[in-house]
Enzyme design. Structure first.
Site: not given
Length: 369
Positions: A44, A108, A139-141
């Site tokens: 997403s 996310i 977790i998108k970084i």
């Protein structure tokens, strides 16, 4: 009947959907894609959430509750996103269990406005990990310079990370190093490395969009011959870098301690130019232990007429380097292109987040009227 998506999965390519919405969740559509289209993960981003919020009434009840609670805008955005991510994680939990955590993942994104702030990115990653509270969340970084230490810090805490917005080979090297450093720190802290998973999202189509624009201005036969070639060549060279890392002694030591490799993920795989095969960023990048995250239109195109020819990357490295060299000979510098794409990539995500914030603010203001 042929099943190109099954063929792709048989090549050890994990098919992830680059889309999520509450409507997709409450109608059971995501579950159907898992059952019928070999989808084993979801990604997403703020644009996806903004579009979902603008359609129908799926979010109305939660928006009213958030307004009643007096939640501020940023927290409202987090809670709206986390609700969908948590739901999608639950839908994909059987996949997660079946694959021992390799797939069944839902990503996310950390607020992209923090992309150049290491400490706040790290703090936000921890907050989202806690808020979603599912073992199969990622977790998108972003792979900004400031994002690299945050990738290491999150990994060191046992957080599974999807590193996003990777365009260039040198930055990809730095991303892999950040992940390995995080694993080494996690090992020192006594964390079970087998619980940590990561993917590195290498963007494909945007490379062609930028380079094709420059080739079009040149207009020569040599320039025309290179149209649509750079994105795939760049990604294939990234896979070569990945192969070098997993052949290293450093990786061998971590693997012996239970660590899992950070898989290359091909992102931005929707074909922008209608002159090109609409499945090329999928079938031409099929290779073992990769992920391809597709918008639904691309997923359907591959299902309908994709032709998978086994490992499409093996044996392509010299030809891929020649594409980059030929572009340089025409005055199109690789480093310049990558720098522009990195800057634009963060800016586009920031703009998308601003639009998402406007949408949520508008819905909060209208709630209960």
């Amino acid at each position: 009947m042929s099943d190109p998506l099954a063929d792709l999965s048989a090549q050890d390519v994990s098919i992830w959907l680059d889309d999520i919405s509450r409507e997709r969740l409450r109608t059971g559509n995501l579950g159907d894609l898992v059952a019928d289209k070999h989808v084993v993960g979801v990604t997403s981003n703020p644009t996806i959430f903004q579009k979902a919020l603008e359609k129908g009434d799926a979010y109305d009840e939660q928006v009213r509750e958030l307004k009643t609670r007096g939640i501020d805008l940023d927290q409202a955005i987090r809670e709206l996103m986390a609700h969908d991510i948590r739901w999608a994680c639950d839908v994909l939990k059987p996949v997660y269990d079946r694959t021992d955590g390799k797939d069944g993942r839902v990503s996310i994104e950390v607020d992209p406005r923090l992309a150049h702030d290491t400490d706040r990115t790290s703090a936000e990653a921890k907050a989202l990990w806690w808020l979603v509270d599912r073992p199969n969340v990622m977790i998108k970084i972003p792979a900004s310079i400031e994002g690299l230490p945050a990738i290491t810090a999150a990994t060191a805490l046992g957080i599974s990370v999807n590193v996003t917005l990777i365009f260039g080979l040198d930055r990809y090297d730095a991303v892999m190093d950040a992940y390995l450093t995080g694993l080494e720190q996690a090992k020192e802290a006594g964390i079970d490395l087998s619980t940590i998973r990561s993917v590195a999202s290498f963007f494909v189509s945007r490379v062609d969009t930028e380079i094709d624009k420059r080739l079009g201005k040149l207009g020569s036969d040599e320039a025309k011959a290179l149209l649509g070639k750079a994105g795939i060549a760049n990604a294939r060279l990234a896979y070569e870098r990945y192969e070098k890392v997993i052949a290293s002694d450093r990786w061998a030591a971590l693997e012996a301690a239970g660590a899992h490799v950070q898989r290359p993920l091909w992102a931005s795989t929707g074909v922008k130019d209608p002159a090109y095969d609409d499945t090329m960023y999928v079938v031409d990048l099929a290779a073992p232990n990769t992920v391809n995250t597709m918008p639904e239109a691309t997923l359907n195109a591959v299902a309908d007429h994709g032709v998978v020819h086994g490992n499409a990357i093996a044996g392509t490295y010299e030809a891929s380097r020649k594409v980059i060299d030929d572009l340089a000979a025409l005055g199109i510098g690789y480093d310049d292109v990558i720098e522009i794409l990195e800057t634009e990539g963060v800016q586009k995500f920031e703009d998308s987040y601003a639009q998402l914030a406007d949408s949520v603010a508008g819905q909060l203001a209208a709630a209960g009227k």
